[in-house]
Design a protein around this motif. Structure first.
Motif, PDB file in Angstrom:
ATOM      1  N   PRO A  89       7.615  -4.140   7.521  1.00 25.75           N
ATOM      2  CA  PRO A  89       6.462  -4.510   8.357  1.00 25.75           C
ATOM      3  C   PRO A  89       5.359  -3.444   8.418  1.00 25.75           C
ATOM      4  O   PRO A  89       4.195  -3.778   8.517  1.00 25.75           O
ATOM      5  CB  PRO A  89       7.084  -4.728   9.745  1.00 25.75           C
ATOM      6  CG  PRO A  89       8.498  -5.112   9.460  1.00 25.75           C
ATOM      7  CD  PRO A  89       8.884  -4.326   8.225  1.00 25.75           C
ATOM      8  N   ARG A  90       5.718  -2.160   8.329  1.00 29.63           N
ATOM      9  CA  ARG A  90       4.702  -1.089   8.414  1.00 29.63           C
ATOM     10  C   ARG A  90       4.144  -0.700   7.053  1.00 29.63           C
ATOM     11  O   ARG A  90       3.315   0.195   6.962  1.00 29.63           O
ATOM     12  CB  ARG A  90       5.262   0.118   9.154  1.00 29.63           C
ATOM     13  CG  ARG A  90       5.493  -0.244  10.637  1.00 29.63           C
ATOM     14  CD  ARG A  90       5.736   0.913  11.542  1.00 29.63           C
ATOM     15  NE  ARG A  90       4.801   2.008  11.487  1.00 29.63           N
ATOM     16  CZ  ARG A  90       3.599   2.053  12.082  1.00 29.63           C
ATOM     17  NH1 ARG A  90       3.162   1.013  12.767  1.00 29.63           N
ATOM     18  NH2 ARG A  90       2.852   3.141  12.001  1.00 29.63           N
ATOM     19  N   ASP A  91       4.578  -1.354   5.986  1.00 26.02           N
ATOM     20  CA  ASP A  91       4.035  -1.088   4.650  1.00 26.02           C
ATOM     21  C   ASP A  91       2.698  -1.814   4.513  1.00 26.02           C
ATOM     22  O   ASP A  91       2.650  -3.006   4.203  1.00 26.02           O
ATOM     23  CB  ASP A  91       5.010  -1.568   3.566  1.00 26.02           C
ATOM     24  CG  ASP A  91       6.234  -0.696   3.437  1.00 26.02           C
ATOM     25  OD1 ASP A  91       6.188   0.468   3.890  1.00 26.02           O
ATOM     26  OD2 ASP A  91       7.236  -1.157   2.877  1.00 26.02           O
ATOM     27  N   VAL A  92       1.599  -1.085   4.762  1.00 25.50           N
ATOM     28  CA  VAL A  92       0.264  -1.705   4.801  1.00 25.50           C
ATOM     29  C   VAL A  92      -0.744  -1.034   3.861  1.00 25.50           C
ATOM     30  O   VAL A  92      -1.935  -1.317   3.935  1.00 25.50           O
ATOM     31  CB  VAL A  92      -0.293  -1.718   6.246  1.00 25.50           C
ATOM     32  CG1 VAL A  92       0.556  -2.614   7.149  1.00 25.50           C
ATOM     33  CG2 VAL A  92      -0.373  -0.305   6.813  1.00 25.50           C
ATOM     34  N   THR A  93      -0.254  -0.167   2.977  1.00 24.39           N
ATOM     35  CA  THR A  93      -1.182   0.507   2.061  1.00 24.39           C
ATOM     36  C   THR A  93      -1.962  -0.472   1.191  1.00 24.39           C
ATOM     37  O   THR A  93      -3.183  -0.310   1.030  1.00 24.39           O
ATOM     38  CB  THR A  93      -0.429   1.550   1.209  1.00 24.39           C
ATOM     39  OG1 THR A  93       0.208   2.484   2.086  1.00 24.39           O
ATOM     40  CG2 THR A  93      -1.374   2.290   0.280  1.00 24.39           C
ATOM     41  N   PRO A  94      -1.330  -1.521   0.623  1.00 23.17           N
ATOM     42  CA  PRO A  94      -2.110  -2.469  -0.184  1.00 23.17           C
ATOM     43  C   PRO A  94      -3.211  -3.175   0.615  1.00 23.17           C
ATOM     44  O   PRO A  94      -4.318  -3.383   0.099  1.00 23.17           O
ATOM     45  CB  PRO A  94      -1.067  -3.466  -0.690  1.00 23.17           C
ATOM     46  CG  PRO A  94       0.221  -2.715  -0.655  1.00 23.17           C
ATOM     47  CD  PRO A  94       0.106  -1.811   0.548  1.00 23.17           C
ATOM     48  N   GLU A  95      -2.929  -3.521   1.856  1.00 22.65           N
ATOM     49  CA  GLU A  95      -3.939  -4.193   2.681  1.00 22.65           C
ATOM     50  C   GLU A  95      -5.140  -3.285   2.921  1.00 22.65           C
ATOM     51  O   GLU A  95      -6.295  -3.718   2.826  1.00 22.65           O
ATOM     52  CB  GLU A  95      -3.333  -4.649   4.019  1.00 22.65           C
ATOM     53  CG  GLU A  95      -2.421  -5.853   3.903  1.00 22.65           C
ATOM     54  CD  GLU A  95      -1.057  -5.550   3.285  1.00 22.65           C
ATOM     55  OE1 GLU A  95      -0.400  -6.507   2.842  1.00 22.65           O
ATOM     56  OE2 GLU A  95      -0.641  -4.373   3.239  1.00 22.65           O
ATOM     57  N   ALA A  96      -4.878  -2.008   3.226  1.00 25.94           N
ATOM     58  CA  ALA A  96      -5.971  -1.057   3.433  1.00 25.94           C
ATOM     59  C   ALA A  96      -6.751  -0.853   2.137  1.00 25.94           C
ATOM     60  O   ALA A  96      -7.985  -0.789   2.145  1.00 25.94           O
ATOM     61  CB  ALA A  96      -5.415   0.278   3.932  1.00 25.94           C
ATOM     62  N   THR A  97      -6.041  -0.780   1.027  1.00 24.62           N
ATOM     63  CA  THR A  97      -6.689  -0.584  -0.268  1.00 24.62           C
ATOM     64  C   THR A  97      -7.590  -1.765  -0.606  1.00 24.62           C
ATOM     65  O   THR A  97      -8.724  -1.573  -1.071  1.00 24.62           O
ATOM     66  CB  THR A  97      -5.630  -0.373  -1.375  1.00 24.62           C
ATOM     67  OG1 THR A  97      -4.824   0.764  -1.016  1.00 24.62           O
ATOM     68  CG2 THR A  97      -6.275  -0.141  -2.729  1.00 24.62           C
ATOM     69  N   LEU A  98      -7.119  -2.968  -0.364  1.00 23.23           N
ATOM     70  CA  LEU A  98      -7.938  -4.154  -0.645  1.00 23.23           C
ATOM     71  C   LEU A  98      -9.207  -4.168   0.208  1.00 23.23           C
ATOM     72  O   LEU A  98     -10.267  -4.588  -0.261  1.00 23.23           O
ATOM     73  CB  LEU A  98      -7.124  -5.431  -0.432  1.00 23.23           C
ATOM     74  CG  LEU A  98      -6.033  -5.677  -1.479  1.00 23.23           C
ATOM     75  CD1 LEU A  98      -5.135  -6.835  -1.045  1.00 23.23           C
ATOM     76  CD2 LEU A  98      -6.638  -5.956  -2.849  1.00 23.23           C
ATOM     77  N   LEU A  99      -9.111  -3.692   1.440  1.00 27.07           N
ATOM     78  CA  LEU A  99     -10.296  -3.612   2.294  1.00 27.07           C
ATOM     79  C   LEU A  99     -11.285  -2.572   1.773  1.00 27.07           C
ATOM     80  O   LEU A  99     -12.495  -2.750   1.876  1.00 27.07           O
ATOM     81  CB  LEU A  99      -9.904  -3.274   3.733  1.00 27.07           C
ATOM     82  CG  LEU A  99      -9.210  -4.388   4.519  1.00 27.07           C
ATOM     83  CD1 LEU A  99      -8.698  -3.845   5.859  1.00 27.07           C
ATOM     84  CD2 LEU A  99     -10.153  -5.556   4.746  1.00 27.07           C
ATOM     85  N   ALA A 100     -10.768  -1.487   1.215  1.00 35.78           N
ATOM     86  CA  ALA A 100     -11.633  -0.404   0.723  1.00 35.78           C
ATOM     87  C   ALA A 100     -12.298  -0.754  -0.604  1.00 35.78           C
ATOM     88  O   ALA A 100     -13.402  -0.294  -0.878  1.00 35.78           O
ATOM     89  CB  ALA A 100     -10.824   0.880   0.562  1.00 35.78           C
TER      90      ALA A 100
END
Length: 164
Positions: free
Chosen positions: A78-89
């Motif tokens: 659940p706390r693995d959110v690096t791809p989501e942040a990367t897609l936003l950037a």
């Protein structure tokens, strides 16, 4: 290549950010880059989408590095959110990089199919998600490093003839 490749490392780890676990993936990345690129910045942040996004934007827009390698936060937890942040950037996605890394990693472990790592560009910066494991980081970099210089030259606008 007119100037050295400048790289930033961003480690996503709750325990690493609290100082409860020594980061081994950042040093593994730096070791693989010796003689190929200069690591100009490193940060460890908690597995938090906003914190990761803030650092990605800082590295790309303020430090203007050529590549940001992230490590960690690419799995199914659940706390693995690096791809989501990367897609936003990112403004553009470069799926071939992570596709190739997953394909090679799958030869080592069937768990590679669980990776949600992404890669993309923000301006002239390439952002690539790597796994959190030092061993897996090295395996994935072995896939990307042969094309790293050409990728950077292309993003910088220095390479125009890409056909072989």
């Amino acid at each position: 290549m007119t100037e050295a490749i400048r790289v930033a490392l961003l480690i996503s780890s709750d325990k690493g950010a609290k100082g409860e676990r020594e980061d081994l993936s950042g040093p593994a990345i730096a070791e693989k880059l010796q003689g190929l690129a200069e690591v100009v910045a490193t940060a460890i942040v908690a597995d938090n989408k906003d914190l990761i996004l803030e650092k990605l934007i800082y590295f790309a827009d303020r430090l203007k590095v050529d590549i940001v390698f992230t490590s960690g936060g690419t799995g199914l937890a659940p706390r693995d959110v690096t791809p989501e942040a990367t897609l936003l950037a990112c403004e553009r996605i470069v799926p071939g990089i992570t596709d190739a890394m997953r394909l090679k990693s799958f030869e080592v472990t069937d768990r590679a199919m669980l990776s949600r790592a992404v890669a993309g560009t923000r301006g002239k910066t390439l952002i690539i998600n790597l796994p959190g494991s030092p061993k897996a980081v090295k395996e994935c970099l072995d896939v990307f490093l042969p094309v790293m210089e050409h990728a950077v030259e292309t993003l910088r606008g220095e390479a125009y003839e890409c056909a072989r």
